[in-house]
Write an enzyme that holds these catalytic residues in place. Structure first.
Site, mmCIF file in Angstrom:
data_model
loop_
_atom_site.group_PDB
_atom_site.id
_atom_site.type_symbol
_atom_site.label_atom_id
_atom_site.label_comp_id
_atom_site.label_asym_id
_atom_site.label_seq_id
_atom_site.Cartn_x
_atom_site.Cartn_y
_atom_site.Cartn_z
ATOM 1 N N ARG A 10 0.837 -1.223 0.000
ATOM 2 C CA ARG A 10 0.000 0.000 0.000
ATOM 3 C C ARG A 10 0.863 1.261 0.000
ATOM 4 O O ARG A 10 0.341 2.377 0.072
ATOM 5 C CB ARG A 10 -0.931 0.029 1.212
ATOM 6 C CG ARG A 10 -2.184 -0.784 1.028
ATOM 7 C CD ARG A 10 -1.924 -2.226 1.346
ATOM 8 N NE ARG A 10 -3.032 -3.085 0.929
ATOM 9 C CZ ARG A 10 -3.111 -4.363 1.233
ATOM 10 N NH1 ARG A 10 -2.130 -4.953 1.887
ATOM 11 N NH2 ARG A 10 -4.136 -5.078 0.840
ATOM 12 N N THR A 56 11.380 -4.189 1.471
ATOM 13 C CA THR A 56 10.483 -5.024 2.263
ATOM 14 C C THR A 56 10.938 -6.470 2.127
ATOM 15 O O THR A 56 11.991 -6.757 1.543
ATOM 16 C CB THR A 56 9.005 -4.774 1.876
ATOM 17 O OG1 THR A 56 8.168 -5.481 2.790
ATOM 18 C CG2 THR A 56 8.694 -5.222 0.445
ATOM 19 N N LYS A 60 15.258 -6.968 3.928
ATOM 20 C CA LYS A 60 15.646 -6.019 4.981
ATOM 21 C C LYS A 60 17.023 -6.301 5.615
ATOM 22 O O LYS A 60 17.739 -5.366 5.954
ATOM 23 C CB LYS A 60 14.576 -5.993 6.078
ATOM 24 C CG LYS A 60 13.231 -5.430 5.606
ATOM 25 C CD LYS A 60 12.259 -5.400 6.758
ATOM 26 C CE LYS A 60 10.868 -4.992 6.317
ATOM 27 N NZ LYS A 60 9.952 -4.850 7.442
ATOM 28 N N ASN A 80 15.035 -0.835 6.382
ATOM 29 C CA ASN A 80 13.943 -0.844 5.404
ATOM 30 C C ASN A 80 13.804 0.470 4.645
ATOM 31 O O ASN A 80 12.944 0.582 3.786
ATOM 32 C CB ASN A 80 12.599 -1.232 6.057
ATOM 33 C CG ASN A 80 12.136 -0.200 7.055
ATOM 34 O OD1 ASN A 80 12.940 0.572 7.567
ATOM 35 N ND2 ASN A 80 10.849 -0.171 7.327
ATOM 36 N N ASP A 95 10.368 1.477 11.212
ATOM 37 C CA ASP A 95 9.276 0.872 11.997
ATOM 38 C C ASP A 95 9.264 1.346 13.451
ATOM 39 O O ASP A 95 8.211 1.366 14.087
ATOM 40 C CB ASP A 95 9.362 -0.663 11.945
ATOM 41 C CG ASP A 95 8.934 -1.209 10.590
ATOM 42 O OD1 ASP A 95 8.200 -0.494 9.868
ATOM 43 O OD2 ASP A 95 9.343 -2.326 10.243
ATOM 44 N N GLY A 123 9.875 -11.486 16.012
ATOM 45 C CA GLY A 123 10.355 -11.366 14.637
ATOM 46 C C GLY A 123 10.810 -9.936 14.381
ATOM 47 O O GLY A 123 11.148 -9.193 15.314
HETATM 48 P P1 NAP Z 1 8.337 -12.317 11.235
HETATM 49 O O1 NAP Z 1 9.678 -11.726 11.417
HETATM 50 O O2 NAP Z 1 8.145 -13.470 10.314
HETATM 51 O O3 NAP Z 1 7.799 -12.751 12.713
HETATM 52 C C1 NAP Z 1 6.562 -13.387 12.872
HETATM 53 C C2 NAP Z 1 6.244 -13.527 14.356
HETATM 54 O O4 NAP Z 1 4.917 -14.076 14.501
HETATM 55 C C3 NAP Z 1 7.179 -14.468 15.099
HETATM 56 O O5 NAP Z 1 7.282 -14.032 16.419
HETATM 57 C C4 NAP Z 1 6.426 -15.808 14.984
HETATM 58 O O6 NAP Z 1 6.751 -16.720 16.017
HETATM 59 C C5 NAP Z 1 5.003 -15.343 15.174
HETATM 60 N N1 NAP Z 1 4.030 -16.262 14.584
HETATM 61 C C6 NAP Z 1 3.819 -16.525 13.277
HETATM 62 N N2 NAP Z 1 2.824 -17.424 13.113
HETATM 63 C C7 NAP Z 1 2.400 -17.751 14.357
HETATM 64 C C8 NAP Z 1 1.400 -18.629 14.847
HETATM 65 N N3 NAP Z 1 0.634 -19.361 14.024
HETATM 66 N N4 NAP Z 1 1.223 -18.705 16.185
HETATM 67 C C9 NAP Z 1 1.998 -17.974 17.024
HETATM 68 N N5 NAP Z 1 2.954 -17.100 16.611
HETATM 69 C C10 NAP Z 1 3.165 -17.007 15.288
HETATM 70 O O7 NAP Z 1 7.282 -11.229 10.762
HETATM 71 P P2 NAP Z 1 7.299 -9.654 11.094
HETATM 72 O O8 NAP Z 1 8.018 -8.945 10.022
HETATM 73 O O9 NAP Z 1 7.726 -9.465 12.510
HETATM 74 O O10 NAP Z 1 5.742 -9.320 10.904
HETATM 75 C C11 NAP Z 1 4.786 -9.672 11.887
HETATM 76 C C12 NAP Z 1 3.512 -8.899 11.595
HETATM 77 O O11 NAP Z 1 3.782 -7.514 11.721
HETATM 78 C C13 NAP Z 1 2.949 -9.077 10.179
HETATM 79 O O12 NAP Z 1 1.541 -9.141 10.280
HETATM 80 C C14 NAP Z 1 3.347 -7.807 9.464
HETATM 81 O O13 NAP Z 1 2.425 -7.449 8.432
HETATM 82 C C15 NAP Z 1 3.255 -6.823 10.603
HETATM 83 N N6 NAP Z 1 4.057 -5.605 10.400
HETATM 84 C C16 NAP Z 1 3.400 -4.422 10.410
HETATM 85 C C17 NAP Z 1 4.091 -3.256 10.232
HETATM 86 C C18 NAP Z 1 3.337 -1.961 10.228
HETATM 87 O O14 NAP Z 1 3.886 -0.955 9.764
HETATM 88 N N7 NAP Z 1 2.127 -1.936 10.745
HETATM 89 C C19 NAP Z 1 5.497 -3.271 10.077
HETATM 90 C C20 NAP Z 1 6.152 -4.512 10.102
HETATM 91 C C21 NAP Z 1 5.420 -5.678 10.255
HETATM 92 P P3 NAP Z 1 8.012 -17.745 15.846
HETATM 93 O O15 NAP Z 1 9.227 -16.936 16.161
HETATM 94 O O16 NAP Z 1 7.735 -18.805 16.835
HETATM 95 O O17 NAP Z 1 7.979 -18.229 14.423
#
Ligand code: NAP
Length: 270
Positions: A10, A56, A60, A80, A95, A123
């Site tokens: 977006r 993205t 990163k 990023n 972020d 993460g």
């Molecule tokens: P990431 O690095 O892949 O980390 C994912 C996290 O979620 C890890 O802690 C993982 O746990 C956990 N997880 C995934 N599936 C799970 C499940 N089924 N049950 C329990 N825990 C689970 O991803 P990320 O970059 O941190 O992104 C995470 C979220 O943040 C996404 O929805 C992304 O869109 C959002 N985000 C938003 C912004 C914003 O500007 N609003 C910015 C960045 C990210 P494990 O370590 O155990 O795998």
């Protein structure tokens, strides 16, 4: 924006809005760049006509290695936002600002009673959240993650204010907490909702979510039902964009309701 895939982003709506507002002769484009082509793409950014870009998934970590990162990106381990400064590629992580600015906007004064926070996830998003909370002086961050070792690695990275917290320890951590943050994938379309008992958090606690698809996650619904103030993932997304825009164009833009409504509309139509 460089990503693989990238078409779901977006960011063109967010930056297109500011380009128009500030009357700039500029363009924000999506570039689908596979991992093995990223280094070459970045090396020729200027020749391609870019003043900078955002990286993205999955670029990163590579962006951090291929640029001159600031202290924030280095501490988080991911960059990023990239921009050219006198021929040098510099980078940061937007972020942190995005998360904290959204909190400040949605729940002013959130940090007055947030000595204790509970954060879910370990993460990339969680690294930015934890770094931002520590910068703002939160004294204790209970960090819960499906994979506990990753939460333990946070303690090594960010220090003893981060307390890896098991499922059994969560009730005690939540009791009296001033801030609860979902920085994991809980609540995203296709993922389970975060199973959390908010009954014992402070009555003036704030609940934040980094997830923005859907806009209103199960966690935020639960928090509103308990009468708590909330900060959503779209606020974070919009505010992190201000850092990018300023680095690329030298203008500090403002997040507006009109802009937010445009992105909300696009999310609804997706
Ligand atoms: P990431 O690095 O892949 O980390 C994912 C996290 O979620 C890890 O802690 C993982 O746990 C956990 N997880 C995934 N599936 C799970 C499940 N089924 N049950 C329990 N825990 C689970 O991803 P990320 O970059 O941190 O992104 C995470 C979220 O943040 C996404 O929805 C992304 O869109 C959002 N985000 C938003 C912004 C914003 O500007 N609003 C910015 C960045 C990210 P494990 O370590 O155990 O795998």
């Amino acid at each position: 924006m460089m990503g693989w895939p990238v078409k779901q982003s977006r960011a063109p709506i967010i930056h297109g809005y500011w380009i128009e507002k500030h009357g700039l002769d500029a363009d924000f484009r999506l570039e689908a760049v596979p991992p093995d082509a990223f280094a070459e793409f970045l090396a020729h950014l200027a020749e391609r006509g870019y003043v900078g870009g955002s990286a993205t998934m999955p670029h990163k970590e590579m962006a951090l290695k291929l640029t001159e990162p600031d202290a924030r990106a280095t501490a988080i381990g991911a960059a990023n936002v990239i921009w050219l400064e006198n021929g040098t590629l510099r980078s940061t992580n937007s972020d942190v600002v995005g998360f904290i600015a959204a909190l400040d906007e949605s729940a002013p004064g959130w940090d007055q009673h947030a000595e204790k926070a509970v954060v879910y996830g370990a993460g990339g998003a969680a690294r930015a959240v934890v770094y931002g909370l520590l910068e703002r002086g939160v004294a204790r961050i209970h960090l819960h993650n499906r994979t506990l070792e990753k939460a333990e690695a946070f303690r090594e990275r960010f220090g003893s204010k981060v307390i890896p917290t098991t499922t059994d320890e969560l009730p005690a951590a939540l009791a009296g907490a001033g801030l609860v943050v979902n920085a994991a994938s809980f609540g995203m379309v296709g993922y389970p909702d975060l199973d959390v008992d908010l009954s014992t958090v402070r009555d003036d606690a704030v609940v934040a979510d980094v997830v923005y698809v859907p806009l209103e996650t199960g966690l935020l619904k639960k928090a509103r039902a308990r009468g708590l103030r909330v900060s959503d993932g779209l606020g974070m997304l919009l505010h992190q964009g201000t850092v990018c825009f300023e680095k690329w164009f030298g203008v500090h833009p403002v997040v507006t309701r009109e802009q937010r409504a445009r992105v909300e509309q696009a999310l609804r139509n997706a």
